[in-house]
Design a protein around this motif. Structure first.
Motif, PDB file in Angstrom:
ATOM      1  N   SER A 200       0.829  -1.202   0.000  1.00  0.00           N
ATOM      2  CA  SER A 200       0.000   0.000   0.000  1.00  0.00           C
ATOM      3  C   SER A 200       0.864   1.252   0.000  1.00  0.00           C
ATOM      4  O   SER A 200       0.629   2.189  -0.784  1.00  0.00           O
ATOM      5  CB  SER A 200      -0.914  -0.003   1.219  1.00  0.00           C
ATOM      6  N   LEU A 201       1.890   1.253   0.860  1.00  0.00           N
ATOM      7  CA  LEU A 201       2.726   2.446   0.977  1.00  0.00           C
ATOM      8  C   LEU A 201       3.544   2.683  -0.275  1.00  0.00           C
ATOM      9  O   LEU A 201       3.579   3.806  -0.798  1.00  0.00           O
ATOM     10  CB  LEU A 201       3.640   2.330   2.199  1.00  0.00           C
ATOM     11  N   ILE A 202       4.207   1.670  -0.784  1.00  0.00           N
ATOM     12  CA  ILE A 202       5.048   1.914  -1.958  1.00  0.00           C
ATOM     13  C   ILE A 202       4.196   2.232  -3.184  1.00  0.00           C
ATOM     14  O   ILE A 202       4.591   3.037  -4.031  1.00  0.00           O
ATOM     15  CB  ILE A 202       6.033   0.748  -2.211  1.00  0.00           C
ATOM     16  N   ASP A 203       3.011   1.643  -3.278  1.00  0.00           N
ATOM     17  CA  ASP A 203       2.104   2.009  -4.372  1.00  0.00           C
ATOM     18  C   ASP A 203       1.725   3.481  -4.284  1.00  0.00           C
ATOM     19  O   ASP A 203       1.755   4.207  -5.293  1.00  0.00           O
ATOM     20  CB  ASP A 203       0.835   1.156  -4.337  1.00  0.00           C
ATOM     21  N   ASP A 204       1.339   3.936  -3.098  1.00  0.00           N
ATOM     22  CA  ASP A 204       0.946   5.335  -2.934  1.00  0.00           C
ATOM     23  C   ASP A 204       2.119   6.270  -3.197  1.00  0.00           C
ATOM     24  O   ASP A 204       1.970   7.302  -3.868  1.00  0.00           O
ATOM     25  CB  ASP A 204       0.401   5.580  -1.523  1.00  0.00           C
ATOM     26  N   VAL A 205       3.288   5.941  -2.653  1.00  0.00           N
ATOM     27  CA  VAL A 205       4.461   6.793  -2.856  1.00  0.00           C
ATOM     28  C   VAL A 205       4.804   6.884  -4.338  1.00  0.00           C
ATOM     29  O   VAL A 205       5.123   7.963  -4.850  1.00  0.00           O
ATOM     30  CB  VAL A 205       5.652   6.260  -2.030  1.00  0.00           C
ATOM     31  N   GLU A 206       4.726   5.768  -5.031  1.00  0.00           N
ATOM     32  CA  GLU A 206       5.058   5.772  -6.451  1.00  0.00           C
ATOM     33  C   GLU A 206       4.007   6.527  -7.266  1.00  0.00           C
ATOM     34  O   GLU A 206       4.342   7.392  -8.085  1.00  0.00           O
ATOM     35  CB  GLU A 206       5.203   4.342  -6.964  1.00  0.00           C
ATOM     36  N   GLN A 207       2.735   6.223  -7.012  1.00  0.00           N
ATOM     37  CA  GLN A 207       1.670   6.801  -7.828  1.00  0.00           C
ATOM     38  C   GLN A 207       1.361   8.255  -7.470  1.00  0.00           C
ATOM     39  O   GLN A 207       1.044   9.057  -8.356  1.00  0.00           O
ATOM     40  CB  GLN A 207       0.395   5.959  -7.688  1.00  0.00           C
ATOM     41  N   ARG A 208       1.485   8.602  -6.198  1.00  0.00           N
ATOM     42  CA  ARG A 208       1.051   9.931  -5.758  1.00  0.00           C
ATOM     43  C   ARG A 208       2.204  10.928  -5.596  1.00  0.00           C
ATOM     44  O   ARG A 208       1.936  12.133  -5.478  1.00  0.00           O
ATOM     45  CB  ARG A 208       0.270   9.798  -4.446  1.00  0.00           C
ATOM     46  N   LEU A 209       3.429  10.436  -5.607  1.00  0.00           N
ATOM     47  CA  LEU A 209       4.584  11.331  -5.553  1.00  0.00           C
ATOM     48  C   LEU A 209       5.439  11.187  -6.807  1.00  0.00           C
ATOM     49  O   LEU A 209       5.541  12.103  -7.623  1.00  0.00           O
ATOM     50  CB  LEU A 209       5.422  11.066  -4.298  1.00  0.00           C
ATOM     51  N   PHE A 210       6.063  10.025  -7.000  1.00  0.00           N
ATOM     52  CA  PHE A 210       7.008   9.863  -8.104  1.00  0.00           C
ATOM     53  C   PHE A 210       6.363  10.021  -9.476  1.00  0.00           C
ATOM     54  O   PHE A 210       6.985  10.543 -10.401  1.00  0.00           O
ATOM     55  CB  PHE A 210       7.704   8.507  -8.011  1.00  0.00           C
ATOM     56  N   ASP A 211       5.115   9.583  -9.628  1.00  0.00           N
ATOM     57  CA  ASP A 211       4.469   9.650 -10.941  1.00  0.00           C
ATOM     58  C   ASP A 211       3.974  11.045 -11.300  1.00  0.00           C
ATOM     59  O   ASP A 211       3.674  11.300 -12.469  1.00  0.00           O
ATOM     60  CB  ASP A 211       3.283   8.678 -11.014  1.00  0.00           C
ATOM     61  N   VAL A 212       3.893  11.947 -10.326  1.00  0.00           N
ATOM     62  CA  VAL A 212       3.282  13.255 -10.612  1.00  0.00           C
ATOM     63  C   VAL A 212       4.197  14.440 -10.322  1.00  0.00           C
ATOM     64  O   VAL A 212       3.892  15.563 -10.739  1.00  0.00           O
ATOM     65  CB  VAL A 212       1.959  13.429  -9.830  1.00  0.00           C
ATOM     66  N   LEU A 213       5.303  14.211  -9.628  1.00  0.00           N
ATOM     67  CA  LEU A 213       6.178  15.318  -9.269  1.00  0.00           C
ATOM     68  C   LEU A 213       7.515  15.185  -9.993  1.00  0.00           C
ATOM     69  O   LEU A 213       7.973  14.074 -10.272  1.00  0.00           O
ATOM     70  CB  LEU A 213       6.417  15.347  -7.753  1.00  0.00           C
TER      71      LEU A 213
END
Length: 221
Positions: free
Chosen positions: A177-190
């Motif tokens: 859950s955490l790595i999915d969120d970090v990847e999708q909500r931070l790395f994929d958009v910033l």
């Protein structure tokens, strides 16, 4: 960015300050857990916001000084990130901000619960709330984007550090859950030059960490 700013602060040492167009960020380390505390100030209005009133009320109130602190954001409910919250709120009258899923772990009521996609203002500056589920159910990050597009900051609490995501106590579902969120909500958009201000230790950038995402996912922590 101020040339003096490195993001490397030590408990008992002085804070470091970085000045960006529209926003000043002052970082201080406190407690035996070496928690990072951030004082954000709008350069236009002088209004301030504190990220994680972690510990050592005397040190935090000295950091605040005569700043107009109207808001304290708690990134998550773990005890080491809010031990000074009651004292800071008592001294400043600031509103308290946290995600509802972690609000019950805080020592004072949350006066403004926030969800993913909400915004929090500090003077004329806007911080975007990003819900990152896994380290705790209600962990949040705050994203600030400079008006000129040249600077992006993210205050990640204990969800992202140099070298990996936050501790999920070996729980594979929480880690995913955490790595999915970090990847999708931070790395994929910033962008890669986004400066990461974590809840402990040194700063980093998304670009420095991006090449290791697959490695983190493979190792499971």
């Amino acid at each position: 960015m101020s040339q003096q700013y490195t993001g490397d602060v030590e408990v008992g040492g002085p804070p470091q300050r970085r000045e960006l167009p529209g926003l000043t960020v002052t970082k201080l380390a406190v407690s035996e857990m070496a928690n990072d505390v951030y004082l954000l100030t709008s350069t236009a209005t002088g209004e301030s916001l504190l990220v994680d009133a972690a510990a050592d009320p005397a040190a935090l109130l000295a950091l605040i000084g005569d700043a107009d602190v109207r808001t304290v954001v708690t990134t998550h409910g773990h005890w080491d990130h809010h031990r000074a919250l009651a004292d800071v709120v008592r001294a400043t009258g600031a509103q308290t901000v946290a995600h509802p899923a972690d609000a019950g772990d805080l020592p004072v009521p949350v006066t403004r619960p926030v969800e993913h996609g909400d915004t929090v203002e500090v003077g004329d500056q806007v911080l975007e709330v990003v819900h990152l589920r896994g380290h705790t159910p209600g962990s949040i990050a705050l994203v600030w984007r400079g008006a000129d597009g040249a600077d992006t900051l993210v205050f990640t609490g204990d969800s992202l550090f140099p070298g990996g995501v936050g501790n999920t106590q070996g729980d594979s579902a929480r880690f995913t859950s955490l790595i999915d969120d970090v990847e999708q909500r931070l790395f994929d958009v910033l962008p890669d030059d986004t400066w990461v201000h974590p809840g402990h230790g040194a700063d980093t950038t998304l670009g420095a960490e991006r090449p290791h995402l697959a490695e983190w996912r493979a190792r499971g922590w």
